[in-house]
Motif scaffolding. Structure first.
Motif, PDB file in Angstrom:
ATOM      1  N   ARG A 157      -0.234  -2.269   6.476  1.00  0.00           N
ATOM      2  CA  ARG A 157      -1.243  -1.413   7.107  1.00  0.00           C
ATOM      3  C   ARG A 157      -2.603  -1.552   6.427  1.00  0.00           C
ATOM      4  O   ARG A 157      -3.626  -1.228   7.020  1.00  0.00           O
ATOM      5  CB  ARG A 157      -0.802   0.045   7.070  1.00  0.00           C
ATOM      6  CG  ARG A 157       0.454   0.345   7.884  1.00  0.00           C
ATOM      7  CD  ARG A 157       0.239   0.201   9.365  1.00  0.00           C
ATOM      8  NE  ARG A 157       1.384   0.675  10.133  1.00  0.00           N
ATOM      9  CZ  ARG A 157       1.487   1.885  10.651  1.00  0.00           C
ATOM     10  NH1 ARG A 157       0.508   2.766  10.481  1.00  0.00           N
ATOM     11  NH2 ARG A 157       2.560   2.241  11.333  1.00  0.00           N
TER      12      ARG A 157
ATOM     13  N   GLU B  36     -10.150  -2.113   3.705  1.00  0.00           N
ATOM     14  CA  GLU B  36     -11.087  -2.402   4.799  1.00  0.00           C
ATOM     15  C   GLU B  36     -10.433  -2.192   6.167  1.00  0.00           C
ATOM     16  O   GLU B  36     -11.056  -1.632   7.082  1.00  0.00           O
ATOM     17  CB  GLU B  36     -11.599  -3.835   4.704  1.00  0.00           C
ATOM     18  CG  GLU B  36     -12.657  -4.051   3.656  1.00  0.00           C
ATOM     19  CD  GLU B  36     -13.153  -5.480   3.688  1.00  0.00           C
ATOM     20  OE1 GLU B  36     -13.949  -5.814   4.584  1.00  0.00           O
ATOM     21  OE2 GLU B  36     -12.732  -6.273   2.821  1.00  0.00           O
ATOM     22  N   ARG B  37      -9.207  -2.626   6.302  1.00  0.00           N
ATOM     23  CA  ARG B  37      -8.516  -2.459   7.579  1.00  0.00           C
ATOM     24  C   ARG B  37      -8.306  -0.982   7.883  1.00  0.00           C
ATOM     25  O   ARG B  37      -8.478  -0.532   9.020  1.00  0.00           O
ATOM     26  CB  ARG B  37      -7.175  -3.187   7.530  1.00  0.00           C
ATOM     27  CG  ARG B  37      -6.409  -3.111   8.839  1.00  0.00           C
ATOM     28  CD  ARG B  37      -5.107  -3.868   8.752  1.00  0.00           C
ATOM     29  NE  ARG B  37      -4.402  -3.850  10.031  1.00  0.00           N
ATOM     30  CZ  ARG B  37      -3.190  -4.338  10.230  1.00  0.00           C
ATOM     31  NH1 ARG B  37      -2.541  -4.896   9.224  1.00  0.00           N
ATOM     32  NH2 ARG B  37      -2.630  -4.275  11.415  1.00  0.00           N
TER      33      ARG B  37
ATOM     34  N   GLN C 105      -9.810   1.414  11.047  1.00  0.00           N
ATOM     35  CA  GLN C 105      -8.984   2.196  11.953  1.00  0.00           C
ATOM     36  C   GLN C 105      -9.444   3.646  12.034  1.00  0.00           C
ATOM     37  O   GLN C 105      -9.090   4.356  12.984  1.00  0.00           O
ATOM     38  CB  GLN C 105      -7.521   2.113  11.510  1.00  0.00           C
ATOM     39  CG  GLN C 105      -6.941   0.726  11.728  1.00  0.00           C
ATOM     40  CD  GLN C 105      -5.526   0.587  11.189  1.00  0.00           C
ATOM     41  OE1 GLN C 105      -5.036   1.447  10.467  1.00  0.00           O
ATOM     42  NE2 GLN C 105      -4.880  -0.501  11.531  1.00  0.00           N
TER      43      GLN C 105
END
Length: 250
Positions: free
Chosen positions: A89, A93-94, A98
Motif C-alpha cells: 500500500r 508518496e503513494r 490516495q
C-alpha cells in the motif's frame, strides 16, 4: 495553554469515524457546509494503531479528537519513504496521493515514517523524503508540514542514520517543516509488552499529547467545541476495527 489541556476541558466531543472507503469518507468531509480545519496523516504501524491493535486508539485518532478537527488518517504497517509496507500500500508518496490533498485542503499534513526504512542508504532515503514533501506542497500549498521520524525501542547506528537522513532532507525540502524526532528526543511512553516497540493504548495517548503540544507551539489550536462535528476518515491496513462508527470521548 497546551493543546491537550484544551482537549481535556471539552472531552465529550462527538466524533464520526467512517471505516469504509477512504474516498467516500473524504467526499462526506468535503461536502460539509461549515468545515472545521482538516489534518491529513499518513504513517506506518504506529499510525495504524499497532500496539493496542485498534486503529481508533492510535495516536493519530486521539490527536484528531484533541484538536476537534476533521482528519484523514491512513496507516500502513511497514510503510516508509521507501518501504511499501503491508499489501504494497505504501510507500509514503503513494499513500499521500490516495488522500487527495487538493480536495481536502488540509491545514496540517503529518507524515510518520522512518523505522521501516532502516538500512536504506541516505542517498536513496533523502530523495524520497524530499519528493514526499514536494507532493504535499503541490497538493496542499498552504498546509503546515510535520514529519515524525524514527520510533525505536533502543537507538542503533542504523536507526540514527535513517533518522538523520529524514531530518536533513525534510529541512532541505521545506525550511518551515516541523520535525518531531522521537529517537533523538528520547520519547518515553508506555509500550505494548509483546514487542517493546509499539505503544500501548496509554502510550498512544502520550504520543498524541506530545504531538498536540508541539503543534500548539507552532500555532495549531483546537477547534471550538461549538464547531461542526468533525469527521475522522481512518483507514488502517491489516488492523481490525470496532463495529461502531460513532463514539463519544469519555
Amino acid at each position: 495553554m497546551p493543546a491537550h489541556q484544551h482537549g481535556q476541558q471539552h472531552s465529550r466531543t462527538e466524533m464520526v469515524a467512517i471505516t469504509s472507503s477512504l474516498r467516500a469518507c473524504e467526499a462526506r468531509l468535503e461536502a460539509q457546509p461549515r468545515r472545521v480545519p482538516t489534518i491529513a496523516i499518513v504513517g506506518a504501524s504506529f499510525t495504524a494503531g499497532m500496539g493496542p491493535d485498534n486503529p481508533e486508539l492510535s495516536w493519530a485518532v486521539v490527536l484528531a479528537r484533541l484538536l476537534r478537527w476533521n482528519a484523514v488518517i491512513y496507516g500502513v504497517p511497514g510503510a516508509g519513504y521507501v518501504a511499501p509496507g503491508t499489501d504494497q500500500r505504501g510507500p509514503v508518496e503513494r499513500m499521500l496521493a490516495q488522500e487527495r490533498l487538493h480536495g481536502l485542503a488540509p491545514t496540517v499534513v503529518i507524515v510518520q515514517a522512518g523505522h521501516d526504512d532502516v538500512g536504506q542508504p541516505a542517498d536513496r532515503e533523502a530523495p524520497r523524503v524530499e519528493s514526499a514533501v514536494d507532493l504535499i506542497q503541490a497538493g496542499a500549498p498552504r498546509a503546515q508540514i510535520a514529519l515524525i521520524t524514527v520510533f525505536a525501542g533502543a537507538s542503533t547506528p542504523a536507526l540514527r542514520a535513517i533518522d538523520q537522513a529524514i531530518v536533513t532532507a525534510g529541512k532541505a525540502a521545506d525550511k518551515q517543516v516541523i520535525i518531531m524526532d522521537p529517537l533523538t528526543g528520547r520519547w518515553k511512553f508506555p509500550r505494548a509488552r509483546r514487542d517493546g516497540l509499539h505503544p500501548s493504548a496509554a502510550g498512544d495517548v502520550w504520543i498524541a499529547h506530545k504531538v498536540a503540544d508541539i503543534l500548539s507551539a507552532h500555532g495549531v489550536q483546537p477547534a471550538s467545541v461549538a464547531a461542526t462535528v468533525p469527521v475522522i476518515c481512518d483507514v488502517a491496513v491489516g488492523m481490525s476495527k470496532p463495529s461502531s462508527d460513532t463514539d463519544r470521548d469519555a
